[in-house]
Design an enzyme around this catalytic site. Structure first.
Site, PDB file in Angstrom:
ATOM      1  N   GLU A 107     -43.989   1.326 -25.168  1.00  0.00           N
ATOM      2  CA  GLU A 107     -44.233  -0.168 -25.314  1.00  0.00           C
ATOM      3  C   GLU A 107     -43.997  -0.593 -23.832  1.00  0.00           C
ATOM      4  O   GLU A 107     -43.453   0.022 -23.011  1.00  0.00           O
ATOM      5  CB  GLU A 107     -43.019  -0.536 -26.150  1.00  0.00           C
ATOM      6  CG  GLU A 107     -43.327  -1.390 -27.277  1.00  0.00           C
ATOM      7  CD  GLU A 107     -44.079  -2.736 -27.075  1.00  0.00           C
ATOM      8  OE1 GLU A 107     -44.356  -3.251 -25.923  1.00  0.00           O
ATOM      9  OE2 GLU A 107     -44.045  -3.426 -27.797  1.00  0.00           O
ATOM     10  N   ASP A 108     -44.285  -1.926 -23.533  1.00  0.00           N
ATOM     11  CA  ASP A 108     -44.159  -2.408 -22.238  1.00  0.00           C
ATOM     12  C   ASP A 108     -42.541  -2.734 -22.064  1.00  0.00           C
ATOM     13  O   ASP A 108     -41.709  -2.444 -20.842  1.00  0.00           O
ATOM     14  CB  ASP A 108     -44.900  -3.732 -21.733  1.00  0.00           C
ATOM     15  CG  ASP A 108     -44.974  -4.576 -23.075  1.00  0.00           C
ATOM     16  OD1 ASP A 108     -44.109  -4.553 -24.034  1.00  0.00           O
ATOM     17  OD2 ASP A 108     -45.766  -5.762 -22.811  1.00  0.00           O
ATOM     18  N   ASP A 146     -37.145  -6.440 -25.896  1.00  0.00           N
ATOM     19  CA  ASP A 146     -36.242  -7.636 -25.524  1.00  0.00           C
ATOM     20  C   ASP A 146     -35.314  -7.887 -26.507  1.00  0.00           C
ATOM     21  O   ASP A 146     -34.391  -7.269 -26.680  1.00  0.00           O
ATOM     22  CB  ASP A 146     -37.648  -8.800 -25.489  1.00  0.00           C
ATOM     23  CG  ASP A 146     -37.016 -10.060 -24.967  1.00  0.00           C
ATOM     24  OD1 ASP A 146     -36.217 -10.277 -24.209  1.00  0.00           O
ATOM     25  OD2 ASP A 146     -37.634 -11.297 -25.265  1.00  0.00           O
ATOM     26  N   PHE A 148     -37.649 -13.243 -16.867  1.00  0.00           N
ATOM     27  CA  PHE A 148     -39.069 -13.256 -17.214  1.00  0.00           C
ATOM     28  C   PHE A 148     -39.891 -12.276 -16.270  1.00  0.00           C
ATOM     29  O   PHE A 148     -40.079 -12.793 -15.093  1.00  0.00           O
ATOM     30  CB  PHE A 148     -39.855 -14.453 -17.650  1.00  0.00           C
ATOM     31  CG  PHE A 148     -40.891 -14.117 -18.494  1.00  0.00           C
ATOM     32  CD1 PHE A 148     -40.746 -14.267 -19.935  1.00  0.00           C
ATOM     33  CD2 PHE A 148     -42.241 -14.283 -17.967  1.00  0.00           C
ATOM     34  CE1 PHE A 148     -41.859 -13.954 -20.501  1.00  0.00           C
ATOM     35  CE2 PHE A 148     -43.261 -13.885 -18.859  1.00  0.00           C
ATOM     36  CZ  PHE A 148     -43.147 -13.771 -20.174  1.00  0.00           C
ATOM     37  N   ASP A 157     -47.539 -10.056 -19.046  1.00  0.00           N
ATOM     38  CA  ASP A 157     -48.229 -11.208 -18.675  1.00  0.00           C
ATOM     39  C   ASP A 157     -47.184 -12.527 -18.700  1.00  0.00           C
ATOM     40  O   ASP A 157     -46.361 -12.335 -19.581  1.00  0.00           O
ATOM     41  CB  ASP A 157     -49.430 -11.511 -19.668  1.00  0.00           C
ATOM     42  CG  ASP A 157     -48.943 -11.957 -21.000  1.00  0.00           C
ATOM     43  OD1 ASP A 157     -48.230 -11.308 -21.741  1.00  0.00           O
ATOM     44  OD2 ASP A 157     -49.483 -12.801 -21.224  1.00  0.00           O
ATOM     45  N   ARG A 181     -51.105  -9.366 -15.642  1.00  0.00           N
ATOM     46  CA  ARG A 181     -51.015  -8.123 -16.146  1.00  0.00           C
ATOM     47  C   ARG A 181     -51.423  -7.051 -15.156  1.00  0.00           C
ATOM     48  O   ARG A 181     -50.995  -5.711 -15.177  1.00  0.00           O
ATOM     49  CB  ARG A 181     -51.917  -7.841 -17.293  1.00  0.00           C
ATOM     50  CG  ARG A 181     -51.521  -8.808 -18.650  1.00  0.00           C
ATOM     51  CD  ARG A 181     -52.289  -8.279 -19.695  1.00  0.00           C
ATOM     52  NE  ARG A 181     -52.234  -9.150 -20.812  1.00  0.00           N
ATOM     53  CZ  ARG A 181     -51.387  -9.352 -22.022  1.00  0.00           C
ATOM     54  NH1 ARG A 181     -50.406  -8.361 -21.700  1.00  0.00           N
ATOM     55  NH2 ARG A 181     -51.427 -10.079 -22.721  1.00  0.00           N
TER      56      ARG A 181
HETATM   57  P1  IMP Z   1     -39.230  -8.727 -29.164  1.00  0.00           P
HETATM   58  O1  IMP Z   1     -38.333  -7.488 -28.411  1.00  0.00           O
HETATM   59  O2  IMP Z   1     -39.610  -8.610 -30.275  1.00  0.00           O
HETATM   60  O3  IMP Z   1     -38.669  -9.805 -28.441  1.00  0.00           O
HETATM   61  O4  IMP Z   1     -40.584  -8.759 -28.254  1.00  0.00           O
HETATM   62  C1  IMP Z   1     -41.020  -8.116 -27.025  1.00  0.00           C
HETATM   63  C2  IMP Z   1     -42.161  -8.420 -26.683  1.00  0.00           C
HETATM   64  O5  IMP Z   1     -42.087  -9.983 -26.096  1.00  0.00           O
HETATM   65  C3  IMP Z   1     -42.779  -7.700 -25.627  1.00  0.00           C
HETATM   66  O6  IMP Z   1     -43.777  -6.676 -26.037  1.00  0.00           O
HETATM   67  C4  IMP Z   1     -43.539  -8.700 -24.821  1.00  0.00           C
HETATM   68  O7  IMP Z   1     -44.858  -8.746 -25.177  1.00  0.00           O
HETATM   69  C5  IMP Z   1     -42.741 -10.064 -24.787  1.00  0.00           C
HETATM   70  N1  IMP Z   1     -41.809  -9.953 -23.718  1.00  0.00           N
HETATM   71  C6  IMP Z   1     -40.431 -10.022 -23.771  1.00  0.00           C
HETATM   72  N2  IMP Z   1     -39.861 -10.279 -22.749  1.00  0.00           N
HETATM   73  C7  IMP Z   1     -40.809 -10.370 -21.817  1.00  0.00           C
HETATM   74  C8  IMP Z   1     -41.312 -10.665 -20.216  1.00  0.00           C
HETATM   75  O8  IMP Z   1     -40.030 -10.622 -19.383  1.00  0.00           O
HETATM   76  N3  IMP Z   1     -42.336 -10.768 -19.719  1.00  0.00           N
HETATM   77  C9  IMP Z   1     -43.536 -10.705 -20.617  1.00  0.00           C
HETATM   78  N4  IMP Z   1     -43.516 -10.526 -21.871  1.00  0.00           N
HETATM   79  C10 IMP Z   1     -42.210 -10.309 -22.246  1.00  0.00           C
HETATM   80 MG    MG Z   2     -45.314  -5.806 -25.841  1.00  0.00          MG
END
Ligand code: IMP
Ligand code: MG
Length: 177
Positions: free
Chosen positions: A97-98, A101, A150, A157, A163
Site C-alpha cells: 500500500e501507499d 491513514d 496531506f 495523488d 502521482r
Molecule cells: P484509510 O487508511 O482507510 O483512511 O485510507 C487510506 C487511503 O486514503 C490511502 O490508500 C490513500 O488513497 C488515501 N490517503 C490517505 N492519506 C493520504 C494522503 O496524505 N495523500 C494522498 N492520499 C491519502
Molecule cells: Mg491507497
C-alpha cells in the site's frame, strides 16, 4: 485554489528506504515465493520499486477498490472495482500500500483477503500516519511514519495529480490564486 508542494522525503531518502525494505523482506521470505498484491492506483509506484529490490521469486497481482458512502463518513466498507486475476489460496501474500491513514480501508481489505485462505498474509506500506488511526491494523513493514499532513508523490495523488513525483511532498493550499 492553487497549491504548492514542499518536499517531505527526498527521492534519495525514499529510494534508500525501499532498498532496505527489499532486503528485509527478502531475508524474511527466504526459500519462499512472495505474491505481491498492489492496491491501485496509489501503491503502484512503490510496488514496482520494491519488487525490483526483492531477491526471492515474486509474482504480482492488482486490485482496485472504492469506498462506499461519502468522504466525510467513510465506513471503510469497500467495493471491489477490479478483483485479483488469480486465486491467493495457499500463497504467501504481501499487500503493498501507499499509505495507512485511518486504517479503515485496509482492515476491511485484509479481512476479505484472509477469507480466501492464503498461506500467510502481511502488509507493507510506504507511509504510515499513526496519529490518524481509527481502526487497528497490523502493519508488518513500514517505510516512514509521517505527521498528519496531506502528502503526494510516489503514487499518492491530490485530485489525481502529482502521482508521478519521484519524492514525497506536502500539499499547501494557497487561497487567492
Ligand atoms: P484509510 O487508511 O482507510 O483512511 O485510507 C487510506 C487511503 O486514503 C490511502 O490508500 C490513500 O488513497 C488515501 N490517503 C490517505 N492519506 C493520504 C494522503 O496524505 N495523500 C494522498 N492520499 C491519502
Ligand atoms: Mg491507497
Amino acid at each position: 485554489m492553487a497549491e504548492t508542494i514542499s518536499i517531505l522525503l527526498s527521492e534519495e531518502e525514499v529510494d534508500s528506504r525501499i532498498q532496505k525494505m527489499g532486503e528485509m523482506i527478502s531475508k524474511d521470505y527466504e526459500g519462499k515465493q512472495i505474491h505481491l498484491i498492489c492496491v491501485l492506483k496509489g501503491g503502484v509506484f512503490f510496488m514496482c520499486e520494491l519488487a525490483k529490490r526483492i531477491s526471492v521469486p515474486v509474482s504480482m497481482d492488482f486490485m482496485a477498490i472504492s469506498s462506499y458512502g461519502s468522504d466525510t463518513k467513510s465506513s471503510g466498507v469497500i467495493k471491489i472495482v477490479k478483483d485479483l486475476d488469480e486465486s491467493i489460496t495457499g500463497k504467501d501474500v504481501l499487500v503493498v500500500e501507499d499509505i495507512v491513514d485511518s486504517g479503515r480501508t485496509l482492515s476491511y481489505l485484509l479481512d476479505m483477503l484472509k477469507d480466501r485462505k492464503p498461506n500467510s498474509l502481511r502488509l507493507c506500506t510506504l507511509l504510515d500516519k499513526p496519529e490518524r488511526r481509527v481502526v487497528d491494523v497490523n502493519v508488518d513493514y513500514t517505510g516512514f511514519q509521517i505527521p498528519d499532513e496531506f502528502v503526494v508523490g510516489y503514487g499518492l495523488d491530490y485530485a489525481q495529480k502529482y502521482r508521478n513525483l519521484p519524492y514525497i511532498g506536502v500539499v499547501h493550499l494557497e487561497e487567492n490564486k
